[in-house]
Design a protein around this motif. Structure first.
Motif, mmCIF file in Angstrom:
data_model
loop_
_atom_site.group_PDB
_atom_site.id
_atom_site.type_symbol
_atom_site.label_atom_id
_atom_site.label_comp_id
_atom_site.label_asym_id
_atom_site.label_seq_id
_atom_site.Cartn_x
_atom_site.Cartn_y
_atom_site.Cartn_z
ATOM 1 N N LYS A 37 0.812 -1.218 0.000
ATOM 2 C CA LYS A 37 0.000 0.000 0.000
ATOM 3 C C LYS A 37 0.846 1.268 0.000
ATOM 4 C CE LYS A 37 -4.281 1.805 1.876
ATOM 5 N NZ LYS A 37 -5.452 1.491 2.731
ATOM 6 N N ILE A 38 1.983 1.241 0.695
ATOM 7 C CA ILE A 38 2.792 2.458 0.788
ATOM 8 C C ILE A 38 3.954 2.482 -0.205
ATOM 9 C CG2 ILE A 38 2.186 2.759 3.216
ATOM 10 C CD1 ILE A 38 4.960 1.783 3.984
ATOM 11 N N GLY A 39 4.040 1.461 -1.049
ATOM 12 C CA GLY A 39 5.088 1.436 -2.058
ATOM 13 C C GLY A 39 6.453 1.147 -1.483
ATOM 14 N N MET A 40 6.541 0.105 -0.661
ATOM 15 C CA MET A 40 7.792 -0.218 0.018
ATOM 16 C C MET A 40 8.328 -1.565 -0.430
ATOM 17 S SD MET A 40 8.547 -0.563 4.110
ATOM 18 C CE MET A 40 9.027 1.160 4.290
ATOM 19 N N SER A 41 9.630 -1.646 -0.605
ATOM 20 C CA SER A 41 10.301 -2.910 -0.854
ATOM 21 C C SER A 41 10.865 -3.412 0.473
ATOM 22 C CB SER A 41 11.442 -2.720 -1.862
ATOM 23 O OG SER A 41 12.169 -3.919 -2.015
ATOM 24 N N ILE A 42 10.416 -4.561 0.923
ATOM 25 C CA ILE A 42 10.850 -5.122 2.197
ATOM 26 C C ILE A 42 12.308 -5.558 2.093
ATOM 27 C CG2 ILE A 42 10.519 -7.069 3.781
ATOM 28 C CD1 ILE A 42 7.526 -6.871 3.179
ATOM 29 N N GLY A 43 13.096 -5.264 3.129
ATOM 30 C CA GLY A 43 14.500 -5.634 3.138
ATOM 31 C C GLY A 43 14.683 -7.129 3.339
ATOM 32 N N TYR A 44 15.846 -7.609 2.939
ATOM 33 C CA TYR A 44 16.107 -9.043 3.030
ATOM 34 C C TYR A 44 17.594 -9.289 3.255
ATOM 35 C CZ TYR A 44 16.286 -13.990 1.663
ATOM 36 O OH TYR A 44 16.485 -15.347 1.649
ATOM 37 N N MET A 45 17.900 -10.251 4.087
ATOM 38 C CA MET A 45 19.284 -10.640 4.351
ATOM 39 C C MET A 45 19.394 -12.154 4.334
ATOM 40 S SD MET A 45 21.685 -9.861 7.731
ATOM 41 C CE MET A 45 21.404 -8.087 7.660
ATOM 42 N N GLU A 46 20.500 -12.625 3.809
ATOM 43 C CA GLU A 46 20.821 -14.043 3.863
ATOM 44 C C GLU A 46 22.336 -14.157 3.696
ATOM 45 O OE1 GLU A 46 20.560 -15.531 -0.767
ATOM 46 O OE2 GLU A 46 18.864 -15.926 0.543
ATOM 47 N N PRO A 47 22.920 -15.330 3.936
ATOM 48 C CA PRO A 47 24.371 -15.464 3.750
ATOM 49 C C PRO A 47 24.798 -15.044 2.345
ATOM 50 C CG PRO A 47 23.507 -17.374 4.909
ATOM 51 C CD PRO A 47 22.312 -16.561 4.483
ATOM 52 N N GLY A 48 25.685 -14.076 2.274
ATOM 53 C CA GLY A 48 26.212 -13.638 0.990
ATOM 54 C C GLY A 48 25.341 -12.669 0.235
ATOM 55 N N TYR A 49 24.213 -12.247 0.824
ATOM 56 C CA TYR A 49 23.309 -11.350 0.089
ATOM 57 C C TYR A 49 22.599 -10.420 1.058
ATOM 58 C CZ TYR A 49 19.502 -9.743 -2.907
ATOM 59 O OH TYR A 49 18.621 -8.963 -3.612
ATOM 60 N N TYR A 50 22.416 -9.170 0.623
ATOM 61 C CA TYR A 50 21.699 -8.189 1.435
ATOM 62 C C TYR A 50 20.969 -7.209 0.518
ATOM 63 C CZ TYR A 50 20.832 -4.200 4.496
ATOM 64 O OH TYR A 50 20.243 -3.175 5.186
ATOM 65 N N ARG A 51 19.700 -6.969 0.800
ATOM 66 C CA ARG A 51 18.924 -5.979 0.053
ATOM 67 C C ARG A 51 18.273 -5.039 1.051
ATOM 68 N NH1 ARG A 51 15.233 -8.995 -1.738
ATOM 69 N NH2 ARG A 51 13.593 -8.344 -0.316
ATOM 70 N N CYS A 52 18.434 -3.753 0.836
ATOM 71 C CA CYS A 52 17.916 -2.782 1.797
ATOM 72 C C CYS A 52 16.411 -2.617 1.665
ATOM 73 C CB CYS A 52 18.611 -1.432 1.620
ATOM 74 S SG CYS A 52 18.218 -0.597 0.072
ATOM 75 N N CYS A 53 15.805 -2.132 2.731
ATOM 76 C CA CYS A 53 14.389 -1.766 2.731
ATOM 77 C C CYS A 53 14.283 -0.377 2.116
ATOM 78 C CB CYS A 53 13.868 -1.762 4.167
ATOM 79 S SG CYS A 53 12.150 -1.261 4.357
ATOM 80 N N SER A 54 13.424 -0.213 1.131
ATOM 81 C CA SER A 54 13.352 1.070 0.436
ATOM 82 C C SER A 54 11.916 1.416 0.083
ATOM 83 C CB SER A 54 14.204 1.041 -0.838
ATOM 84 O OG SER A 54 13.734 0.043 -1.725
ATOM 85 N N VAL A 55 11.702 2.686 -0.206
ATOM 86 C CA VAL A 55 10.381 3.177 -0.583
ATOM 87 C C VAL A 55 10.475 3.798 -1.965
ATOM 88 C CG1 VAL A 55 8.500 4.748 -0.001
ATOM 89 C CG2 VAL A 55 9.787 3.635 1.822
ATOM 90 N N SER A 56 9.534 3.449 -2.824
ATOM 91 C CA SER A 56 9.528 3.999 -4.175
ATOM 92 C C SER A 56 8.926 5.393 -4.175
ATOM 93 C CB SER A 56 8.711 3.093 -5.102
ATOM 94 O OG SER A 56 7.355 3.084 -4.694
ATOM 95 N N ASN A 57 9.100 6.110 -5.265
ATOM 96 C CA ASN A 57 8.449 7.401 -5.433
ATOM 97 C C ASN A 57 6.993 7.161 -5.778
ATOM 98 O OD1 ASN A 57 10.823 8.867 -5.038
ATOM 99 N ND2 ASN A 57 11.434 8.581 -7.166
#
Length: 303
Positions: free
Chosen positions: A172-192
């Motif tokens: 609803k708010i246009g957010m990408s949920i963050g994710y972490m695992e061994p060898g990989y990391y993606r930040c939590c971010s909000v789109s325009n």
């Protein structure tokens, strides 16, 4: 979750608190004072002034590597909530790097970013300001209180937006949920704006290359053919296909007889439950009726 640090170095963790929520209520708490790694154990007076923790408080406490098995068992494969999560996630990654400990696997969401997309016209979006605005009086920079209020803020945001899950809130708010695992990391971010973060565009599978040549044959995705339909909340379609490849699976753009999984975005899955089907879903159901062993799963189960 909330971390406190001894100084400006991210790996100088000196305290952590974990607050479990279930059905919108606190039902378990864990907190530790922690002795920072030797090369990061100088306590900056500025940090001490903020959280009140000194070297004397932690000199006989365990280092995080000693209690990590317990912490990891708590946070693995969970949705983790933090206010200004970029800080807390960087602290966790930095201290694990010091001890050469693999990253755990979990999703996470930042209540600072949630607050910005939920309550407008605020002077700032600090934990103290948003917590106080919502009527919570607490001891700011006490890790227990900070972790608890981050959870409360998320619950209040879900209520205000009229949603019953974190995935639905992110959508609803246009957010990408963050994710972490061994060898990989993606930040939590909000789109325009509130446009979709995922996409249903065609991805050229042949252009994707697995990030490793060593796979775990026991992993649920190993050797599996996986197709996607609808809009994913947590990642783009291309990233999801890359994940499948990285675990030794085979991403696909279409549903065929030997497809193992059809993964649906959460919103699309809810429509599917109500009887509204995409062409891929119809194809999968038809093949299932013909005896094919295809599983239709939602994004949460895929994650």
């Amino acid at each position: 979750i909330d971390f406190e640090t001894a100084n400006e170095k991210r790996a100088s963790i000196c305290a952590v608190a974990l607050i479990y929520f279930k059905d919108n209520e606190v039902y378990e708490t864990k907190e530790w004072l922690i002795k920072p790694p030797a090369e990061y154990d100088t306590f900056n007076p500025f940090n001490v002034q903020i959280h009140g923790i000194t070297y004397e408080d932690v000199r006989d406490k365990p280092e995080i590597k000693e209690i990590w098995p317990e912490i990891e068992s708590i946070i693995s494969n969970k949705m983790i909530v933090a206010h200004n999560a970029a800080f807390d996630m960087s602290v966790l990654r930095a201290v694990l790097d010091v001890y050469s400990i693999p990253y755990p696997c979990f999703n996470y969401i930042c209540t600072h970013k949630v607050s910005v997309k939920t309550w407008d016209k605020q002077v700032n979006y600090t934990l103290k300001n948003i917590g106080n605005m919502l009527g919570y009086i607490f001891n700011h920079h006490d890790p227990h209180d900070d972790a608890k209020i981050a959870g409360k803020i998320l619950i209040e945001a879900c209520k205000l937006h009229g949603v019953e899950s974190i995935g639905a809130l992110a959508k609803k708010i246009g957010m990408s949920i963050g994710y972490m695992e061994p060898g990989y990391y993606r930040c939590c971010s909000v789109s325009n704006g509130n446009k979709s973060l995922g996409n249903d565009q065609y991805v050229k599978v042949k252009d994707l290359i697995a990030s490793t040549s060593e796979f775990d044959p026991d992993h649920p995705l190993y050797g599996k053919k996986v197709a996607f339909t609808g809009t994913l909340i947590s990642m783009t379609r291309e990233n999801a296909m890359q994940v499948v490849l990285n675990y030794g699976g085979q991403p696909a753009n279409s549903v065929v007889k030997d497809t193992d999984y059809l993964v649906m975005g959460l919103q699309d899955y809810s429509k599917f439950v109500d009887g509204k089907e995409s062409s891929k879903t119809k194809r999968a159901k038809s093949l299932i009726n013909d005896g094919m062993l295809i599983q239709i799963i939602d994004e949460d189960e895929f994650i």
